[in-house]
Design an enzyme around this catalytic site. Structure first.
Site, short mmCIF file in Angstrom:
data_model
loop_
_atom_site.label_atom_id
_atom_site.label_comp_id
_atom_site.label_asym_id
_atom_site.label_seq_id
_atom_site.Cartn_x
_atom_site.Cartn_y
_atom_site.Cartn_z
N LYS A 43 -56.95 38.64 78.46
CA LYS A 43 -56.48 37.28 78.17
C LYS A 43 -55.79 36.67 79.37
CE LYS A 43 -55.17 33.68 75.76
NZ LYS A 43 -55.04 33.26 74.39
N HIS A 73 -59.20 35.27 67.42
CA HIS A 73 -57.94 34.95 68.13
C HIS A 73 -56.81 35.02 67.10
CE1 HIS A 73 -55.54 32.49 71.22
NE2 HIS A 73 -54.71 32.74 70.21
N ASP A 84 -55.98 31.60 65.61
CA ASP A 84 -54.72 31.44 66.32
C ASP A 84 -53.55 31.44 65.34
OD1 ASP A 84 -52.96 31.23 68.41
OD2 ASP A 84 -53.34 29.10 68.79
N HIS A 95 -59.15 28.50 71.32
CA HIS A 95 -58.58 27.38 70.56
C HIS A 95 -58.77 26.02 71.24
CE1 HIS A 95 -55.36 28.32 73.31
NE2 HIS A 95 -54.83 29.28 72.58
N ASN A 99 -49.59 38.79 73.62
CA ASN A 99 -48.36 38.14 74.13
C ASN A 99 -47.12 38.62 73.38
OD1 ASN A 99 -49.21 36.67 71.83
ND2 ASN A 99 -48.18 34.80 72.52
N ALA A 104 -43.96 27.03 69.07
CA ALA A 104 -45.34 26.60 68.82
C ALA A 104 -46.08 27.66 68.03
CB ALA A 104 -46.05 26.34 70.14
N HIS A 136 -52.56 36.38 66.29
CA HIS A 136 -51.27 36.95 66.68
C HIS A 136 -50.72 37.77 65.52
CE1 HIS A 136 -50.94 34.38 70.28
NE2 HIS A 136 -51.62 33.53 69.55
N HIS A 151 -56.52 30.86 77.82
CA HIS A 151 -55.68 29.77 77.28
C HIS A 151 -55.85 28.61 78.24
CE1 HIS A 151 -52.14 28.13 75.00
NE2 HIS A 151 -52.23 27.31 76.03
N LEU A 160 -49.68 25.19 70.15
CA LEU A 160 -50.27 24.93 71.46
C LEU A 160 -51.66 25.56 71.54
CD1 LEU A 160 -47.14 25.45 73.71
CD2 LEU A 160 -48.37 23.31 73.29
C1 NCD Z 1 -49.02 31.16 70.10
C2 NCD Z 1 -47.87 32.12 69.78
O1 NCD Z 1 -46.98 31.72 69.03
O2 NCD Z 1 -47.90 33.25 70.25
N1 NCD Z 1 -48.62 29.84 69.77
C3 NCD Z 1 -49.43 28.79 69.49
O3 NCD Z 1 -48.93 27.68 69.34
N2 NCD Z 1 -50.73 28.93 69.37
C4 NCD Z 1 -49.43 31.30 71.53
C5 NCD Z 1 -50.75 30.67 71.85
O4 NCD Z 1 -51.80 31.13 71.42
O5 NCD Z 1 -50.76 29.67 72.59
ZN ZN Z 2 -52.81 32.07 70.22
#
Ligand code: NCD
Ligand code: ZN
Length: 347
Positions: free
Chosen positions: A100, A14, A248, A175, A42, A264, A16, A137, A220
């Site tokens: 997702k 997971h 994450d 997560h 995302n 977040a 980003h 999620h 989050l």
């Molecule tokens: C993630 C993001 O910033 O894209 N933020 C987070 O707090 N984990 C989105 C997510 O995975 O919820």
């Molecule tokens: Zn995430």
């Protein structure tokens, strides 16, 4: 005295990576240690179709510094308009690994997520048929539900009904942050796994709120009480094949985090593996790190383990990890565990 531990090259289930200047800055931080990662879709706009996933994958590979190897495992962002046939074709071609599910409004860039779960049933039925995993999620967005209860309520109100309606659907609870999540996974022998982040093994909600608001600990799902952190630690270090690493790691520039309405996300790509070595050593479970970071994930996703290795070395002096990395969009703060770490990682 130095101590070393060599594990199978790990994967991040997971992650980003963002796009553009941020992608350029954060990709090497992950590729340095990890063989593959499940790439969160995302973006703005989100990665919804197979064609968009192919284009995003090309941008990721173009941003990879020469000499580094990394395989991005692409994910489609589920919307109420997602076409089951597009999903199936993208999966069959090997381009896309999973889909997702974001409840609309649950987290960063989730506005195009799902409001009416019945509307996505044809996609979920198709995924069950072809054995394609759904990454979830797991938080309700009902404003009446306290933010610290949103994961537990999601399991009862949304996840369990979805799994009953679409038997055989293979689900990754992304997560997880609660004992409820751990218990739900453990009580379901088949078709269910969960990722756990590095930071949720380290912080509880006090870290965010005691002594002043710490925006770099806000993510989050939000970190919960200590009893939940301990349940996550026990699950991660148990070796149980249903739990695996999904960092994450979610970069936001400092200006967006240190704000009256901070974003977040914790950025952990840089020091995740040394932090995990610290955590697993603390729990007397260094021998389980290979399962959590390198073996359980591929087994769930039905992929081969990575061919290479990663060596973790414990040194006599604390390691000075960078406090921030720079990106073309601005500085990004690296997750600070708040205690000295003696481990380094070498691919
Ligand atoms: C993630 C993001 O910033 O894209 N933020 C987070 O707090 N984990 C989105 C997510 O995975 O919820
Ligand atoms: Zn995430």
């Amino acid at each position: 005295m130095t101590q070393t531990l060599t594990i199978t090259r790990p994967d991040d289930w997971h992650l980003h990576l963002r796009d553009g200047a941020m992608l350029n800055a954060v990709l090497p931080e992950t590729a340095r240690h990890f063989g593959r990662a499940i790439i969160m879709p995302n973006l703005v706009p989100p990665v919804v179709t197979g064609a968009q996933a192919a284009a995003y994958r090309d941008r990721i590979l173009a941003a990879l510094p020469s000499g580094m190897s990394f395989d991005p495992l692409m994910v489609l962002y589920l919307t109420e308009n997602t076409d089951p046939e597009d999903v199936a074709a993208a999966h069959a071609s090997g381009l896309v690994t999973s889909v997702k599910l974001y409840p609309a409004g649950a987290t960063t860039n989730s506005a195009s997520g799902v409001q009416d779960f019945d509307k996505v049933r044809p996609v979920l039925d198709k995924m069950a048929e072809i054995g394609m995993p759904l990454c979830v999620h797991g938080e309700v967005t009902d404003p009446e539900i306290d933010i610290f209860d949103r994961e537990a309520v999601f399991i009862d109100r949304v996840l369990d009904p979805i799994r009953r309606t679409t038997p055989g659907l293979r689900v990754v609870m992304e997560h997880i942050t609660t004992k409820d999540g751990v218990d739900y996974v453990k009580s379901n022998p088949a078709d269910l796994g969960a990722t756990i982040t590095t930071h949720h093994l380290i912080i509880n909600r006090n870290h965010i709120l005691v002594g002043g608001i710490k925006p770099h600990y806000y993510c989050l799902p939000v970190a919960k009480r200590e009893e939940h952190r301990l349940a996550l630690r026990a699950a991660a270090t148990s070796g149980d094949a249903r739990f695996f690493l999904g960092t994450d790691s979610a970069p936001h520039v400092d200006a967006a985090k240190e704000s009256g309405c901070g974003c977040a996300g914790c950025f952990t790509a840089t020091n995740t593996m040394p932090l995990l070595a610290h955590v697993f050593e603390e729990d007397g479970a260094l021998d389980k790190l290979d399962a959590f970071a390198s073996k359980n994930g591929p087994a769930f996703y039905r992929l081969p383990e990575n061919p290479g290795t990663l060596t973790l070395t414990k040194q006599a002096e604390p390691v000075a990890f960078p406090k921030k990395i720079t990106s073309g969009d601005g500085p990004v703060t690296v997750f600070d565990p708040g205690f000295p770490v003696y481990w380094t990682a070498q691919g």
